[in-house]
Design a protein around this motif. Structure first.
Motif, PDB file in Angstrom:
ATOM      1  N   THR A   1      16.764 -21.225  13.668  1.00  9.97           N
ATOM      2  CA  THR A   1      18.053 -21.748  14.145  1.00  9.97           C
ATOM      3  C   THR A   1      17.919 -23.156  14.737  1.00  9.97           C
ATOM      4  N   ASP A   2      16.710 -23.534  15.126  1.00  4.96           N
ATOM      5  CA  ASP A   2      16.521 -24.898  15.631  1.00  4.96           C
ATOM      6  C   ASP A   2      16.449 -25.899  14.475  1.00  4.96           C
ATOM      7  N   ASN A   3      16.412 -25.408  13.244  1.00  3.97           N
ATOM      8  CA  ASN A   3      16.411 -26.302  12.081  1.00  3.97           C
ATOM      9  C   ASN A   3      17.754 -26.277  11.363  1.00  3.97           C
ATOM     10  N   MET A   4      18.775 -25.713  12.013  1.00  2.50           N
ATOM     11  CA  MET A   4      20.108 -25.620  11.399  1.00  2.50           C
ATOM     12  C   MET A   4      21.030 -26.655  12.049  1.00  2.50           C
TER      13      MET A   4
ATOM     14  N   ILE B   1      18.323 -30.333   7.261  1.00  4.24           N
ATOM     15  CA  ILE B   1      17.464 -31.119   8.173  1.00  4.24           C
ATOM     16  C   ILE B   1      16.081 -30.487   8.294  1.00  4.24           C
ATOM     17  N   ASP B   2      15.195 -31.242   8.893  1.00  3.56           N
ATOM     18  CA  ASP B   2      13.832 -30.797   9.208  1.00  3.56           C
ATOM     19  C   ASP B   2      13.081 -30.307   7.970  1.00  3.56           C
ATOM     20  N   TYR B   3      12.810 -31.266   7.098  1.00  2.00           N
ATOM     21  CA  TYR B   3      12.075 -30.955   5.878  1.00  2.00           C
ATOM     22  C   TYR B   3      10.624 -30.673   6.207  1.00  2.00           C
TER      23      TYR B   3
END
Ligand code: AMP
Ligand code: MG
Length: 520
Positions: A282-285, A292-294
């Motif tokens: 959820t921190d990459n959503m 985001i955050d590849y």
């Protein structure tokens, strides 16, 4: 398999020649800060100190350019000639302050691999500020922050090149994503499984606020901060939520619905193009429904719905075909976090409902476009769905190369010239029967319409793992030509790019042994 959809805004951004007018000189303010000629607003910084820590990036020793996106520089209003300048190189490596920015690291929390992970935060990304065009600039890999935990605050060259190229590739595909202006590298050693070298990616997005930002304040019972954050996001990015008459006029429920819908549409595009994110914590959503955050992402080579691209994901939580359900799960986490503002659980559940219709409808629309089906008459929807489902089963059974299949089908003159497509299958009988059904479905649509739609829906070029690996291998030897070549192809992936067919061909045997993990 449930089918899903959305009409992408396909944009094949053509190459614009570099301007050959003399370079503008870069000004310096009285403190020696570089003036990029941009006006900065820094609205996130104004949320206050509960949301971030102000700090300066940590200088990157002896930086050099690895890659730059001139198209993004242009969108930002930066003079293109600066992309080769030593001043900008220092600035985007964190070595020289940029006038008007307010560098900070933000705090957030999140669920990682299904479990509450507590406080995380920008452990290595430093937000410089927001330009008047409404774009935030972040330096990823610019050193330790109070949220670095055990990390070194750095990013390695290989993962930075992957993030840079994939951000621009997704944009080229018309899929909502953070962008990347440039990558700069350094010979400074970085310890991962082996000793590697450091790099910084300059990321760009309207906002880097994540689901995890909301979870952070909600979990701590900091409801004033939660409200301030939600109000900020609504005011900046979802103003229509204020005047939404649904959900008893509750703007936070409207926000949850709007985020669900944007995210649903983004993930439908992932599924249609064969993109596996790899770490959908959820921190990459993104709260804006941006990719985001590849990290350990992958574009599928052979079609395998169960494919797990992240070598660290031993349970397959983020396998390709699980992405839609994980998205829904993540949206429930966001709903849970917003509950103190929404107040009525029933409203939160109602706001999440639309995912169940928006996602399948968007995927279905997308898949129909991939097939070149431009008409949708009464009674054809169920048949189209069956056509798509049967195709995906065939592709999976024979592990057909996903991108090549769609591109060859696009060139099949509406299913009438299918030799090259049939060659991709082991089961000639079943694939032949499917292709006949397909040609019949398209029989009443002008072939040129079908072909046009398919060629701008099914890319010729995607960032396959082995292509990234080859560019990285050369970049480690300071040869950045492959990074540039890939960037040029991926910026306009629907164009033919004569002479570059090898970048659109089957992966080599060694591609299946590439292991990409969370290590970055
Ligand atoms: P990621 O898996 O890259 O999304 O990272 C999860 C969290 O760990 C984020 O808050 C990152 O900022 C942080 N993080 C990852 N790698 C590092 C690193 N090398 N140094 C500091 N923080 C890191
Ligand atoms: Mg992350």
């Amino acid at each position: 398999m449930v089918l899903r959809f959305l009409g992408i805004t396909l944009q094949a951004s053509g190459k614009v020649p570099l301007r050959d007018n003399p370079a503008m000189t870069m000004a310096t303010d009285k403190h020696g800060n570089l003036d990029l000629g941009l006006t900065w607003h820094n609205s996130f910084a104004q949320l206050g100190e509960d949301f971030h820590t102000l700090l300066s990036p940590q200088p990157l020793p002896a930086p050099y350019w690895v890659g730059c996106s001139t198209s993004l520089a242009r969108e930002l209003g930066l003079d293109e000639s600066w992309l080769a300048s030593p001043e900008l190189l220092e600035a985007v490596s964190g070595n020289r302050p940029i006038a008007g920015t307010q560098p900070l690291a933000s705090v957030y929390s999140g669920h990682q691999f299904g479990y509450w992970a507590g406080q995380l935060g920008d452990g290595r990304a430093i937000l410089l500020g927001q330009t008047s065009a409404g774009l935030e600039l972040q330096l990823k890999g610019a050193g330790r922050t109070p949220y670095s935990r055990m990390g070194d605050g750095r990013a390695v060259l290989r993962s930075s090149i992957r993030e840079f190229l994939c951000s621009e590739a997704m944009h080229g595909l018309g899929i909502a994503s953070s962008r990347a202006l440039c990558v700069t590298g350094s010979d400074a050693p970085i310890r991962r499984e082996t000793i590697e070298t450091a790099a910084v990616v300059t990321r760009v997005a309207p906002s880097f606020v994540r689901f995890g930002h909301f979870e952070h304040f909600s979990h701590r019972g900091q409801h004033l901060q939660l409200k301030a954050l939600a109000d900020y996001v609504i005011e900046q990015f979802y103003p229509a939520c204020r005047s939404n008459s649904k959900f008893d006029g509750n703007p936070y429920a409207a926000l949850l619905e709007a985020v669900s819908e944007r995210t649903a549409k983004m993930v439908a595009q992932w599924q249609a193009v064969g993109f596996c994110h790899g770490v959908m914590n959820t921190d990459n959503m993104s709260i804006l429904g941006l990719t985001i955050d590849y990290g350990p992402f992958q574009f599928l080579d052979a079609f395998n719905p169960d494919h797990i691209c992240n070598h660290s994901d031993t349970e397959g939580r983020y396998a390709f075909n699980k992405q839609p359900n994980i998205t829904y799960w993540n949206l429930f986490c966001l709903g849970q976090a917003l509950l103190p503002l929404i107040q009525a659980q029933g409203l939160a559940i109602a706001a999440l409902e639309s995912f169940k219709t928006v996602f399948p409808a968007a995927l279905e629309k997308q898949m129909r476009a991939k097939l070149g089906i431009t008409d949708l008459q009464n009674g054809t929807a169920a048949d189209d769905r069956a056509l798509i489902e049967d195709l995906l089963k065939l592709l999976a059974k024979d592990r057909v190369d996903y991108t090549i299949f769609w591109r060859r089908l696009s060139h099949s003159n509406a299913g009438t010239d299918t030799e090259a497509v049939r060659d991709l299958f082991l089961d000639r009988e079943a694939s032949g029967a499917w292709l006949l059904r397909y040609a019949e479905r398209l029989a009443h649509i002008p072939r040129s319409l079908v072909t046009n739609l398919m060629l701008k829906t099914n890319p010729k070029f995607v960032l396959r793992n082995h292509l990234g690996e080859q560019a990285i291998k050369r970049a480690k030897l300071k040869d950045f030509s492959e990074v540039n070549t890939l960037l040029a192809l991926l910026e306009s992936p629907f164009e033919e790019h004569p002479g570059f067919d090898e970048y659109a061909s089957f992966p080599p045997d060694w591609a299946s042994s590439i292991e990409i993990s969370c290590s970055s």
